[in-house]
Design a protein around this motif. Structure first.
Motif, PDB file in Angstrom:
ATOM      1  N   MET A 177       1.286  -1.665   0.226  1.00 43.80           N
ATOM      2  CA  MET A 177      -0.007  -0.275  -0.214  1.00 43.80           C
ATOM      3  C   MET A 177       0.665   1.501   0.203  1.00 43.80           C
ATOM      4  N   ARG A 178       1.976   1.269   0.977  1.00 40.17           N
ATOM      5  CA  ARG A 178       3.349   2.250   0.681  1.00 40.17           C
ATOM      6  C   ARG A 178       3.284   2.685  -0.636  1.00 40.17           C
ATOM      7  N   GLU A 179       3.780   1.668  -1.392  1.00 41.73           N
ATOM      8  CA  GLU A 179       4.251   1.861  -3.021  1.00 41.73           C
ATOM      9  C   GLU A 179       3.215   2.358  -3.521  1.00 41.73           C
ATOM     10  N   ALA A 180       2.365   1.900  -3.771  1.00 45.99           N
ATOM     11  CA  ALA A 180       1.237   2.433  -4.638  1.00 45.99           C
ATOM     12  C   ALA A 180       0.435   4.167  -3.703  1.00 45.99           C
ATOM     13  N   CYS A 181       0.454   4.010  -2.708  1.00 44.84           N
ATOM     14  CA  CYS A 181       0.689   5.480  -2.753  1.00 44.84           C
ATOM     15  C   CYS A 181       1.802   6.443  -2.552  1.00 44.84           C
ATOM     16  N   THR A 182       2.692   5.908  -2.608  1.00 45.12           N
ATOM     17  CA  THR A 182       3.987   6.717  -3.117  1.00 45.12           C
ATOM     18  C   THR A 182       4.289   7.072  -4.151  1.00 45.12           C
ATOM     19  N   ALA A 183       3.668   6.152  -5.386  1.00 42.58           N
ATOM     20  CA  ALA A 183       3.362   6.606  -6.866  1.00 42.58           C
ATOM     21  C   ALA A 183       2.581   7.568  -6.545  1.00 42.58           C
ATOM     22  N   LEU A 184       0.858   7.180  -6.480  1.00 40.48           N
ATOM     23  CA  LEU A 184       0.240   8.439  -6.525  1.00 40.48           C
ATOM     24  C   LEU A 184       0.604   9.675  -6.220  1.00 40.48           C
ATOM     25  N   SER A 185       1.620  10.020  -5.056  1.00 37.60           N
ATOM     26  CA  SER A 185       2.048  11.507  -4.978  1.00 37.60           C
ATOM     27  C   SER A 185       2.651  11.646  -6.378  1.00 37.60           C
ATOM     28  N   ILE A 186       3.956  10.962  -6.760  1.00 40.32           N
ATOM     29  CA  ILE A 186       4.342  11.083  -7.796  1.00 40.32           C
ATOM     30  C   ILE A 186       3.776  11.796  -9.535  1.00 40.32           C
ATOM     31  N   ALA A 187       2.704  10.366  -9.349  1.00 37.95           N
ATOM     32  CA  ALA A 187       1.770  10.743 -10.719  1.00 37.95           C
ATOM     33  C   ALA A 187       0.684  12.114 -10.349  1.00 37.95           C
ATOM     34  N   PHE A 188       0.489  12.330  -9.501  1.00 38.22           N
ATOM     35  CA  PHE A 188      -0.508  13.732  -8.872  1.00 38.22           C
ATOM     36  C   PHE A 188       0.989  15.301  -9.034  1.00 38.22           C
ATOM     37  N   ALA A 189       1.851  15.085  -8.811  1.00 42.89           N
ATOM     38  CA  ALA A 189       3.150  15.837  -9.405  1.00 42.89           C
ATOM     39  C   ALA A 189       3.327  15.783 -10.649  1.00 42.89           C
ATOM     40  N   ASN A 190       3.280  15.046 -11.871  1.00 43.02           N
ATOM     41  CA  ASN A 190       3.699  15.015 -12.915  1.00 43.02           C
ATOM     42  C   ASN A 190       2.375  15.162 -13.668  1.00 43.02           C
ATOM     43  N   ALA A 191       1.235  15.346 -13.372  1.00 46.82           N
ATOM     44  CA  ALA A 191       0.251  15.381 -13.923  1.00 46.82           C
ATOM     45  C   ALA A 191      -0.103  16.667 -14.019  1.00 46.82           C
ATOM     46  N   VAL A 192       0.110  17.260 -12.438  1.00 45.00           N
ATOM     47  CA  VAL A 192       0.146  18.581 -12.274  1.00 45.00           C
ATOM     48  C   VAL A 192       1.183  19.935 -13.123  1.00 45.00           C
ATOM     49  N   ILE A 200       9.423  18.521  -6.830  1.00 47.73           N
ATOM     50  CA  ILE A 200       9.892  16.906  -6.440  1.00 47.73           C
ATOM     51  C   ILE A 200       9.294  16.798  -4.813  1.00 47.73           C
ATOM     52  N   CYS A 201       9.045  15.591  -4.575  1.00 47.10           N
ATOM     53  CA  CYS A 201       8.173  14.847  -4.285  1.00 47.10           C
ATOM     54  C   CYS A 201       9.111  14.354  -2.592  1.00 47.10           C
ATOM     55  N   THR A 202       8.792  14.769  -1.972  1.00 48.15           N
ATOM     56  CA  THR A 202       9.867  13.997  -0.408  1.00 48.15           C
ATOM     57  C   THR A 202       9.213  13.672   0.525  1.00 48.15           C
ATOM     58  N   ASN A 203      10.058  13.506   2.075  1.00 51.23           N
ATOM     59  CA  ASN A 203       9.183  13.198   2.936  1.00 51.23           C
ATOM     60  C   ASN A 203       7.813  12.646   3.164  1.00 51.23           C
ATOM     61  N   ILE A 204       7.958  11.679   2.341  1.00 52.95           N
ATOM     62  CA  ILE A 204       6.334  11.128   1.877  1.00 52.95           C
ATOM     63  C   ILE A 204       5.593   9.735   3.537  1.00 52.95           C
ATOM     64  N   GLU A 205       5.313  10.141   3.208  1.00 60.21           N
ATOM     65  CA  GLU A 205       4.755   9.630   4.728  1.00 60.21           C
ATOM     66  C   GLU A 205       3.016   8.689   4.909  1.00 60.21           C
ATOM     67  N   ILE A 206       3.417   7.748   4.476  1.00 63.75           N
ATOM     68  CA  ILE A 206       2.160   6.607   4.527  1.00 63.75           C
ATOM     69  C   ILE A 206       1.275   6.383   5.923  1.00 63.75           C
ATOM     70  N   PHE A 207      -0.189   6.603   6.266  1.00 66.86           N
ATOM     71  CA  PHE A 207      -0.518   5.885   7.459  1.00 66.86           C
ATOM     72  C   PHE A 207      -1.773   4.933   6.941  1.00 66.86           C
ATOM     73  N   PRO A 208      -1.387   3.506   6.750  1.00 70.19           N
ATOM     74  CA  PRO A 208      -2.329   2.441   6.362  1.00 70.19           C
ATOM     75  C   PRO A 208      -3.549   3.250   7.389  1.00 70.19           C
ATOM     76  N   ARG A 209      -4.587   2.612   6.992  1.00 67.02           N
ATOM     77  CA  ARG A 209      -5.880   2.613   8.036  1.00 67.02           C
ATOM     78  C   ARG A 209      -6.765   1.285   7.824  1.00 67.02           C
ATOM     79  N   ASP A 210      -7.157   0.961   7.243  1.00 69.30           N
ATOM     80  CA  ASP A 210      -7.620  -0.397   7.412  1.00 69.30           C
ATOM     81  C   ASP A 210      -7.731  -1.083   6.332  1.00 69.30           C
ATOM     82  N   GLU A 211      -8.483  -2.091   5.475  1.00 73.50           N
ATOM     83  CA  GLU A 211      -7.559  -2.412   4.317  1.00 73.50           C
ATOM     84  C   GLU A 211      -8.083  -1.489   3.229  1.00 73.50           C
ATOM     85  N   GLY A 212      -7.272  -1.234   2.348  1.00 71.51           N
ATOM     86  CA  GLY A 212      -7.197  -0.483   1.163  1.00 71.51           C
ATOM     87  C   GLY A 212      -7.635   1.581   1.563  1.00 71.51           C
ATOM     88  N   GLU A 213      -7.322   1.916   2.341  1.00 76.16           N
ATOM     89  CA  GLU A 213      -7.268   2.794   3.082  1.00 76.16           C
ATOM     90  C   GLU A 213      -6.358   3.092   3.887  1.00 76.16           C
TER      91      GLU A 213
END
Length: 90
Positions: free
Chosen positions: A1-16, A63-76
């Protein structure tokens, strides 16, 4: 999940940076919350309005940095990403 969320942050930056706002919006759920500076945008419509208000004469690179992901529930999860950005006008 952390890898997917990190990829999401990077995709956001590139798309903007590419001004691909349809792609940006596709990264968010309908009820997403985006906090930027001292503003909070709730939902895709508010995020779309923020993107549409960006001046046309600027170019950005994030440039994305200090990415910190906090899993909550399954898939969230919640998370924080710091963006260092460069802006060119003209």
């Amino acid at each position: 999940m952390r890898e997917a969320c990190t990829a999401l942050s990077i995709a956001f930056a590139n798309a903007v940076d590419a001004r691909d706002y349809q792609r940006v919006l596709s990264l968010f759920t309908v009820d997403a919350v985006l906090e930027r500076w001292d503003q909070t945008f709730i939902g895709q419509r508010a995020i779309a309005a923020m993107l549409d208000a960006r001046p046309l004469d600027i170019q950005t690179r994030h440039i994305c940095t200090n990415i910190e992901i906090f899993p909550r529930d399954e898939g969230e999860a919640t998370g924080v990403t710091y963006f260092l950005f460069f802006r060119e006008t003209g």
